[in-house]
Design a protein around this motif. Structure first.
Motif, PDB file in Angstrom:
ATOM      1  N   ILE A 180      40.896  42.865  45.248  1.00 32.70           N
ATOM      2  CA  ILE A 180      40.979  41.735  46.258  1.00 32.70           C
ATOM      3  C   ILE A 180      39.631  41.712  46.796  1.00 32.70           C
ATOM      4  N   LYS A 181      39.039  40.681  47.194  1.00 36.78           N
ATOM      5  CA  LYS A 181      37.950  40.462  47.767  1.00 36.78           C
ATOM      6  C   LYS A 181      38.017  40.953  49.157  1.00 36.78           C
ATOM      7  N   ALA A 182      37.019  41.661  49.690  1.00 31.95           N
ATOM      8  CA  ALA A 182      37.152  42.142  50.752  1.00 31.95           C
ATOM      9  C   ALA A 182      36.488  41.088  51.902  1.00 31.95           C
ATOM     10  N   PRO A 183      37.045  41.393  53.271  1.00 30.95           N
ATOM     11  CA  PRO A 183      36.626  40.300  54.390  1.00 30.95           C
ATOM     12  C   PRO A 183      34.912  40.724  54.323  1.00 30.95           C
ATOM     13  N   GLU A 184      34.444  39.428  54.902  1.00 30.20           N
ATOM     14  CA  GLU A 184      33.065  39.708  55.246  1.00 30.20           C
ATOM     15  C   GLU A 184      32.766  40.304  56.685  1.00 30.20           C
ATOM     16  N   GLU A 185      33.667  39.962  57.419  1.00 30.01           N
ATOM     17  CA  GLU A 185      33.439  40.558  58.908  1.00 30.01           C
ATOM     18  C   GLU A 185      33.804  41.880  59.026  1.00 30.01           C
ATOM     19  N   GLU A 186      33.283  42.495  59.835  1.00 32.89           N
ATOM     20  CA  GLU A 186      33.429  43.678  60.302  1.00 32.89           C
ATOM     21  C   GLU A 186      34.754  43.661  61.217  1.00 32.89           C
ATOM     22  N   PHE A 187      35.359  44.843  61.303  1.00 32.58           N
ATOM     23  CA  PHE A 187      36.641  45.024  62.069  1.00 32.58           C
ATOM     24  C   PHE A 187      36.143  46.006  63.181  1.00 32.58           C
ATOM     25  N   ARG A 188      36.703  45.882  64.604  1.00 30.19           N
ATOM     26  CA  ARG A 188      36.556  46.650  65.717  1.00 30.19           C
ATOM     27  C   ARG A 188      37.909  47.860  65.352  1.00 30.19           C
ATOM     28  N   VAL A 189      37.702  49.021  65.274  1.00 29.91           N
ATOM     29  CA  VAL A 189      38.793  49.999  65.397  1.00 29.91           C
ATOM     30  C   VAL A 189      38.709  50.907  66.455  1.00 29.91           C
ATOM     31  N   GLU A 190      39.771  50.868  67.359  1.00 26.16           N
ATOM     32  CA  GLU A 190      39.687  51.820  68.529  1.00 26.16           C
ATOM     33  C   GLU A 190      40.938  52.601  68.432  1.00 26.16           C
ATOM     34  N   LEU A 191      40.716  53.933  68.367  1.00 23.82           N
ATOM     35  CA  LEU A 191      41.750  55.044  68.233  1.00 23.82           C
ATOM     36  C   LEU A 191      41.659  55.937  69.535  1.00 23.82           C
ATOM     37  N   LYS A 192      42.882  56.200  69.899  1.00 25.05           N
ATOM     38  CA  LYS A 192      43.168  57.345  71.068  1.00 25.05           C
ATOM     39  C   LYS A 192      43.277  58.454  70.552  1.00 25.05           C
ATOM     40  N   ALA A 193      42.306  59.509  70.894  1.00 31.28           N
ATOM     41  CA  ALA A 193      42.772  61.008  70.335  1.00 31.28           C
ATOM     42  C   ALA A 193      43.706  61.476  71.580  1.00 31.28           C
ATOM     43  N   PRO A 194      44.282  62.681  71.099  1.00 34.20           N
ATOM     44  CA  PRO A 194      45.341  63.287  71.877  1.00 34.20           C
ATOM     45  C   PRO A 194      44.766  63.776  73.022  1.00 34.20           C
ATOM     46  N   ASP A 195      43.464  63.889  73.421  1.00 36.68           N
ATOM     47  CA  ASP A 195      42.884  64.360  74.528  1.00 36.68           C
ATOM     48  C   ASP A 195      42.429  63.101  75.372  1.00 36.68           C
ATOM     49  N   GLY A 196      42.944  61.922  75.017  1.00 34.77           N
ATOM     50  CA  GLY A 196      42.591  60.718  75.864  1.00 34.77           C
ATOM     51  C   GLY A 196      41.227  60.016  75.407  1.00 34.77           C
ATOM     52  N   GLU A 197      40.253  60.582  74.617  1.00 34.01           N
ATOM     53  CA  GLU A 197      39.157  60.198  74.250  1.00 34.01           C
ATOM     54  C   GLU A 197      39.313  58.746  73.456  1.00 34.01           C
ATOM     55  N   LEU A 198      38.389  57.952  73.568  1.00 36.31           N
ATOM     56  CA  LEU A 198      38.563  56.702  72.655  1.00 36.31           C
ATOM     57  C   LEU A 198      37.546  56.766  71.464  1.00 36.31           C
ATOM     58  N   ILE A 199      38.003  56.759  70.279  1.00 36.85           N
ATOM     59  CA  ILE A 199      37.096  56.911  69.253  1.00 36.85           C
ATOM     60  C   ILE A 199      37.079  55.552  68.749  1.00 36.85           C
ATOM     61  N   ALA A 200      35.985  54.944  68.538  1.00 41.49           N
ATOM     62  CA  ALA A 200      35.693  53.452  68.162  1.00 41.49           C
ATOM     63  C   ALA A 200      34.478  53.197  67.074  1.00 41.49           C
ATOM     64  N   PHE A 201      35.058  52.452  66.095  1.00 34.22           N
ATOM     65  CA  PHE A 201      34.208  51.993  65.109  1.00 34.22           C
ATOM     66  C   PHE A 201      33.955  50.412  65.144  1.00 34.22           C
ATOM     67  N   GLY A 202      32.840  50.051  64.720  1.00 36.78           N
ATOM     68  CA  GLY A 202      32.683  48.601  64.561  1.00 36.78           C
ATOM     69  C   GLY A 202      32.174  47.833  65.803  1.00 36.78           C
ATOM     70  N   ALA A 203      31.762  46.531  65.831  1.00 36.14           N
ATOM     71  CA  ALA A 203      31.311  45.905  66.887  1.00 36.14           C
ATOM     72  C   ALA A 203      32.270  45.551  67.930  1.00 36.14           C
ATOM     73  N   GLN A 204      31.953  45.966  69.271  1.00 38.64           N
ATOM     74  CA  GLN A 204      32.724  45.844  70.122  1.00 38.64           C
ATOM     75  C   GLN A 204      33.489  44.344  70.356  1.00 38.64           C
ATOM     76  N   ASP A 205      32.703  43.465  70.254  1.00 42.05           N
ATOM     77  CA  ASP A 205      33.165  42.110  70.321  1.00 42.05           C
ATOM     78  C   ASP A 205      33.805  41.620  68.937  1.00 42.05           C
ATOM     79  N   ALA A 206      34.142  42.335  68.012  1.00 43.49           N
ATOM     80  CA  ALA A 206      34.611  41.700  66.724  1.00 43.49           C
ATOM     81  C   ALA A 206      35.998  41.152  67.290  1.00 43.49           C
ATOM     82  N   PRO A 207      36.343  40.046  66.370  1.00 41.95           N
ATOM     83  CA  PRO A 207      37.323  39.347  66.694  1.00 41.95           C
ATOM     84  C   PRO A 207      38.783  39.886  66.225  1.00 41.95           C
TER      85      PRO A 207
END
Length: 264
Positions: A180-207
């Protein structure tokens, strides 16, 4: 850039934690079935022993590893199972000793690798930090199979950040192995760690976005739980498709886990 020594420390600690889970098991428990069809707890540790061995080979003898890859490509659907089967027949004490020896030698090789080293693998070549991260991911994932077989709930650790990172970085690979052809645009991934910290990847304004608990995302990308049983959510059609196919590991696309009855 990641602190290479710290990542290798985490690789060591992930294996030591799993070691503590299995070292006192009876012979009957070593033979217990895990969620992976046809694999016992012994198969899971045998697989980690085998993959630590080929990782050591890749880190120390690129030519011999290339021959290993060529042999694997002759039977791409079965070579992983074959590696586990060959070692799972060992007595539990012998298998545990072999796993400990192999992972110790791999740790030493990675610590001794010169800066800038690129290690060949079944997918793209990896840095030392990336190889250690991959070993953390795989050890954690197969450890989850063992924990599930034993009915044990493991406490999430900060090492899950490595699993999530490789899951995000492997996004396009998940598309590739499915043709499958991968999307060209970056995704924003926001994950909440058990201690409450936000673990984030990708551009903050990615739709297109993926959100959820860190643990659930790690279970998803290692295919240790079905998406329907997890609190991982997507915004956007491409991000939604990715959650159906995500995999953090090299090799063919796996079938994943079936959803639990009734979902979450």
């Amino acid at each position: 850039m990641p602190d290479v020594a710290a990542v290798i420390d985490d690789m060591r600690d992930e294996s030591q934690e799993l070691d503590g889970l299995v070292k006192g098991l009876s012979a009957g428990q070593w033979a217990a079935a895990t969620p992976a069809p046809g694999w016992s707890i012994a198969h899971q540790i045998a697989h980690l022993t085998w993959t630590d061995g080929v990782a050591l080979l890749a880190a120390t003898d690129a030519g011999a590893f290339a021959a290993e890859v060529a042999e694997a490509m002759e039977a791409p659907e079965s070579f992983v199972d074959r590696g586990a089967e060959e070692l799972a027949v060992l007595a539990p004490d012998a298998l545990l000793a072999r796993w400990r020896d192999g992972r110790g030698r791999l740790e030493a090789a990675l610590r001794d690798a010169p800066a800038g080293t690129r290690i060949p693998w079944y997918g793209p070549p990896m840095s030392v930090a990336s190889m250690a991260t991959a070993r953390i991911m795989e050890t954690w994932a197969h450890g989850q199979d063992i924990a599930d077989a034993l009915g044990v709930t493991r406490a999430p650790t900060a090492r899950l950040r490595h699993v999530a990172r490789i899951g995000v970085r492997a996004r396009d690979y998940a598309y590739l192995v499915r043709g499958i052809k991968a999307p060209e645009e970056e995704f924003r991934v926001e994950l909440k760690a058990p201690d409450g910290e936000l673990i984030a990847f990708g551009a903050q304004d990615a739709p297109q976005r993926v959100t959820g608990p860190l643990l659930d995302f790690c279970l998803l990308v290692t295919q240790r739980a079905h998406r329907d049983d997890l609190a991982v959510r997507a915004v956007g059609p491409d991000a939604d498709q990715w959650l159906d196919i995500a995999q953090a590991f090299a090799g063919p696309a796996g079938p994943g886990r079936a959803p639990r009855a009734g979902g979450k």
